[in-house]
Write a protein that holds these residues in place. Structure first.
Motif, PDB file in Angstrom:
ATOM      1  N   GLY A  41       0.830  -1.199   0.000  1.00 53.09           N
ATOM      2  CA  GLY A  41       0.000   0.000   0.000  1.00 53.09           C
ATOM      3  C   GLY A  41       0.855   1.235   0.000  1.00 53.09           C
ATOM      4  O   GLY A  41       2.071   1.154  -0.001  1.00 53.09           O
ATOM      5  N   PRO A  42       0.202   2.340  -0.017  1.00 55.51           N
ATOM      6  CA  PRO A  42      -1.254   2.478   0.062  1.00 55.51           C
ATOM      7  C   PRO A  42      -1.936   2.079  -1.250  1.00 55.51           C
ATOM      8  O   PRO A  42      -1.373   2.236  -2.323  1.00 55.51           O
ATOM      9  CB  PRO A  42      -1.466   3.955   0.349  1.00 55.51           C
ATOM     10  N   LEU A  43      -3.128   1.543  -1.125  1.00 50.23           N
ATOM     11  CA  LEU A  43      -3.961   1.173  -2.271  1.00 50.23           C
ATOM     12  C   LEU A  43      -5.199   2.051  -2.276  1.00 50.23           C
ATOM     13  O   LEU A  43      -5.637   2.512  -1.232  1.00 50.23           O
ATOM     14  CB  LEU A  43      -4.385  -0.305  -2.160  1.00 50.23           C
ATOM     15  N   PRO A  44      -5.780   2.275  -3.440  1.00 48.69           N
ATOM     16  CA  PRO A  44      -7.001   3.085  -3.486  1.00 48.69           C
ATOM     17  C   PRO A  44      -8.148   2.353  -2.790  1.00 48.69           C
ATOM     18  O   PRO A  44      -8.222   1.123  -2.832  1.00 48.69           O
ATOM     19  CB  PRO A  44      -7.276   3.259  -4.978  1.00 48.69           C
ATOM     20  N   PRO A  45      -9.051   3.079  -2.126  1.00 44.66           N
ATOM     21  CA  PRO A  45     -10.146   2.442  -1.383  1.00 44.66           C
ATOM     22  C   PRO A  45     -10.992   1.500  -2.218  1.00 44.66           C
ATOM     23  O   PRO A  45     -11.507   0.517  -1.714  1.00 44.66           O
ATOM     24  CB  PRO A  45     -10.979   3.608  -0.871  1.00 44.66           C
ATOM     25  N   TYR A  46     -11.140   1.764  -3.527  1.00 40.85           N
ATOM     26  CA  TYR A  46     -11.989   0.881  -4.334  1.00 40.85           C
ATOM     27  C   TYR A  46     -11.385  -0.507  -4.485  1.00 40.85           C
ATOM     28  O   TYR A  46     -12.053  -1.422  -4.925  1.00 40.85           O
ATOM     29  CB  TYR A  46     -12.317   1.491  -5.696  1.00 40.85           C
ATOM     30  N   SER A  47     -10.129  -0.694  -4.076  1.00 45.64           N
ATOM     31  CA  SER A  47      -9.518  -2.028  -4.101  1.00 45.64           C
ATOM     32  C   SER A  47     -10.163  -2.953  -3.074  1.00 45.64           C
ATOM     33  O   SER A  47      -9.942  -4.153  -3.090  1.00 45.64           O
ATOM     34  CB  SER A  47      -8.022  -1.930  -3.798  1.00 45.64           C
ATOM     35  N   PHE A  48     -10.966  -2.404  -2.172  1.00 41.53           N
ATOM     36  CA  PHE A  48     -11.571  -3.174  -1.098  1.00 41.53           C
ATOM     37  C   PHE A  48     -13.059  -3.387  -1.318  1.00 41.53           C
ATOM     38  O   PHE A  48     -13.756  -3.847  -0.435  1.00 41.53           O
ATOM     39  CB  PHE A  48     -11.354  -2.461   0.242  1.00 41.53           C
ATOM     40  N   VAL A  49     -13.549  -3.064  -2.509  1.00 40.71           N
ATOM     41  CA  VAL A  49     -14.976  -3.181  -2.809  1.00 40.71           C
ATOM     42  C   VAL A  49     -15.186  -4.335  -3.776  1.00 40.71           C
ATOM     43  O   VAL A  49     -14.504  -4.449  -4.778  1.00 40.71           O
ATOM     44  CB  VAL A  49     -15.512  -1.867  -3.433  1.00 40.71           C
ATOM     45  N   GLU A  50     -16.153  -5.176  -3.471  1.00 41.96           N
ATOM     46  CA  GLU A  50     -16.487  -6.287  -4.353  1.00 41.96           C
ATOM     47  C   GLU A  50     -17.284  -5.720  -5.528  1.00 41.96           C
ATOM     48  O   GLU A  50     -18.338  -5.115  -5.330  1.00 41.96           O
ATOM     49  CB  GLU A  50     -17.336  -7.313  -3.588  1.00 41.96           C
ATOM     50  N   PRO A  51     -16.787  -5.869  -6.745  1.00 45.01           N
ATOM     51  CA  PRO A  51     -17.522  -5.306  -7.881  1.00 45.01           C
ATOM     52  C   PRO A  51     -18.821  -6.073  -8.127  1.00 45.01           C
ATOM     53  O   PRO A  51     -18.878  -7.288  -7.956  1.00 45.01           O
ATOM     54  CB  PRO A  51     -16.563  -5.476  -9.057  1.00 45.01           C
ATOM     55  N   GLY A  52     -19.842  -5.339  -8.486  1.00 42.53           N
ATOM     56  CA  GLY A  52     -21.126  -5.955  -8.823  1.00 42.53           C
ATOM     57  C   GLY A  52     -21.177  -6.241 -10.310  1.00 42.53           C
ATOM     58  O   GLY A  52     -20.214  -6.012 -11.042  1.00 42.53           O
ATOM     59  N   PRO A  53     -22.309  -6.743 -10.762  1.00 46.27           N
ATOM     60  CA  PRO A  53     -22.435  -7.011 -12.198  1.00 46.27           C
ATOM     61  C   PRO A  53     -22.357  -5.720 -12.998  1.00 46.27           C
ATOM     62  O   PRO A  53     -22.907  -4.695 -12.599  1.00 46.27           O
ATOM     63  CB  PRO A  53     -23.805  -7.666 -12.330  1.00 46.27           C
TER      64      PRO A  53
END
Length: 59
Positions: free
Chosen positions: A32-44
């Motif tokens: 890191g640091p990594l962007p916060p969206y790296s921790f979000v499960e992508p939806g369809p």
């Protein structure tokens, strides 16, 4: 993965180092640091065209 506030980063790294020493059978890495969206499960995914004009009543 852990999302850690910047102010708590050093405390987190210290805890990881302590765990490395206490649990040598585990492989622990800090990236890191990594962007916060790296921790979000992508939806369809939806094509952009499927949302065009949505809710406008125009058809």
């Amino acid at each position: 993965s852990f999302l850690v506030e910047r102010e708590a980063a050093q405390e987190f790294v210290t805890a990881v180092e302590r765990a490395r020493k206490d649990l040598p059978h585990l492989e622990l890495r800090v990236n890191g640091p990594l962007p916060p969206y790296s921790f979000v499960e992508p939806g369809p995914a939806e094509p952009a065209s499927s949302t065009a004009g949505a809710g406008t009543g125009a058809e």
